[in-house]
Design a protein around this motif. Structure first.
Motif, PDB file in Angstrom:
ATOM      1  N   ILE A  54       0.858  -1.181   0.000  1.00 40.19           N
ATOM      2  CA  ILE A  54       0.000   0.000   0.000  1.00 40.19           C
ATOM      3  C   ILE A  54       0.898   1.235   0.000  1.00 40.19           C
ATOM      4  O   ILE A  54       1.714   1.413   0.904  1.00 40.19           O
ATOM      5  N   LEU A  55       0.750   2.057  -1.035  1.00 42.02           N
ATOM      6  CA  LEU A  55       1.544   3.272  -1.166  1.00 42.02           C
ATOM      7  C   LEU A  55       0.608   4.473  -1.115  1.00 42.02           C
ATOM      8  O   LEU A  55      -0.405   4.505  -1.822  1.00 42.02           O
ATOM      9  N   ARG A  56       0.970   5.437  -0.267  1.00 40.85           N
ATOM     10  CA  ARG A  56       0.159   6.648  -0.148  1.00 40.85           C
ATOM     11  C   ARG A  56       1.056   7.866  -0.224  1.00 40.85           C
ATOM     12  O   ARG A  56       2.149   7.872   0.329  1.00 40.85           O
TER      13      ARG A  56
ATOM     14  N   GLY B 142       6.436   7.584  -9.501  1.00 38.91           N
ATOM     15  CA  GLY B 142       7.859   7.324  -9.279  1.00 38.91           C
ATOM     16  C   GLY B 142       8.133   6.124  -8.390  1.00 38.91           C
ATOM     17  O   GLY B 142       9.289   5.820  -8.090  1.00 38.91           O
ATOM     18  N   ALA B 143       7.091   5.430  -7.979  1.00 42.65           N
ATOM     19  CA  ALA B 143       7.253   4.270  -7.097  1.00 42.65           C
ATOM     20  C   ALA B 143       7.378   3.000  -7.931  1.00 42.65           C
ATOM     21  O   ALA B 143       6.433   2.586  -8.593  1.00 42.65           O
TER      22      ALA B 143
ATOM     23  N   VAL C 288      -0.990  -4.384  -5.306  1.00 39.86           N
ATOM     24  CA  VAL C 288      -0.502  -3.033  -5.022  1.00 39.86           C
ATOM     25  C   VAL C 288      -1.685  -2.080  -5.041  1.00 39.86           C
ATOM     26  O   VAL C 288      -2.468  -2.073  -5.993  1.00 39.86           O
ATOM     27  N   TYR C 289      -1.804  -1.301  -3.984  1.00 31.81           N
ATOM     28  CA  TYR C 289      -2.853  -0.289  -3.878  1.00 31.81           C
ATOM     29  C   TYR C 289      -2.184   1.066  -3.671  1.00 31.81           C
ATOM     30  O   TYR C 289      -1.219   1.176  -2.908  1.00 31.81           O
ATOM     31  N   THR C 290      -2.695   2.072  -4.341  1.00 31.37           N
ATOM     32  CA  THR C 290      -2.128   3.412  -4.212  1.00 31.37           C
ATOM     33  C   THR C 290      -3.226   4.410  -3.868  1.00 31.37           C
ATOM     34  O   THR C 290      -4.397   4.210  -4.228  1.00 31.37           O
ATOM     35  N   GLN C 291      -2.814   5.452  -3.187  1.00 22.62           N
ATOM     36  CA  GLN C 291      -3.715   6.521  -2.791  1.00 22.62           C
ATOM     37  C   GLN C 291      -2.910   7.815  -2.742  1.00 22.62           C
ATOM     38  O   GLN C 291      -1.928   7.885  -1.998  1.00 22.62           O
TER      39      GLN C 291
ATOM     40  N   THR D 230       3.339   0.691   3.119  1.00 26.56           N
ATOM     41  CA  THR D 230       2.986  -0.370   4.061  1.00 26.56           C
ATOM     42  C   THR D 230       3.000  -1.694   3.311  1.00 26.56           C
ATOM     43  O   THR D 230       2.505  -1.788   2.189  1.00 26.56           O
ATOM     44  N   LEU D 231       3.565  -2.720   3.932  1.00 31.05           N
ATOM     45  CA  LEU D 231       3.587  -4.052   3.329  1.00 31.05           C
ATOM     46  C   LEU D 231       2.932  -5.035   4.286  1.00 31.05           C
ATOM     47  O   LEU D 231       3.284  -5.101   5.465  1.00 31.05           O
TER      48      LEU D 231
END
Length: 158
Positions: free
Chosen positions: A52-54, A60-61, A84-87, A99-100
């Motif tokens: 989870i990337l916020r 750029g991730a 993979v979830y992004t916000q 978060t992993l």
């Protein structure tokens, strides 16, 4: 991280992903516990991971390091290994946050310890009368222990 430290810290996706991947490989629950000497070949494999990337600049991730086939058993289908979830909204005023969540063998040792303590307490009849009074039977305890032992054995055989 304390609020007073945030102003003196910089976050970038490559650094966050690198640290998070090494935490996975080294089985470190906190960043302070990362052992950079542990290599992928020495680590436990994951059955699946959720990343989870916020925050800002999500383009750029690079999540590729979590897609590496050596992180997973060969029998896990490729499309089931990583979600993979992004916000784009920030989390707790952090410019970037990663978060992993991993389904791997890491809990085995803790679960073994819990099972051993539970068996010891059960064999000493510690507190069992309280549970029996509310309808649980000794067989319920034994069934629960056996179920948890089977979960541990299944993870050990991954």
């Amino acid at each position: 991280m304390s609020d007073s430290s945030k102003d003196f810290s910089s976050f970038n996706w490559p650094g966050l992903v690198k640290h998070l991947r090494q935490m996975l490989i080294a089985n470190a629950a906190m960043e302070e516990g990362i052992d950079w000497q542990v290599k992928l070949e020495d680590s436990r494999r994951s059955l699946a991971n959720t990343l989870i990337l916020r925050g800002k600049d999500l383009a750029g991730a690079d999540t590729g390091p979590f897609s590496e086939p050596r992180l997973y058993p060969p029998w896990v289908p490729e499309d089931c290994r990583l979600a993979v979830y992004t916000q784009p909204r920030m989390f707790n005023n952090y410019e970037k946050c990663a978060t992993l969540i991993s389904n791997n063998k890491a809990p085995i040792y803790s679960l073994d310890s819990v099972i051993a303590k539970a068996w010891n307490m059960f064999s000493s009849r510690a507190y069992t009368h309280l549970y029996v009074k509310h309808g649980l039977t000794e067989e319920d305890f034994v069934d629960s222990f056996v179920t948890l032992e089977q979960v541990v054995m299944s993870y050990k055989n991954v």
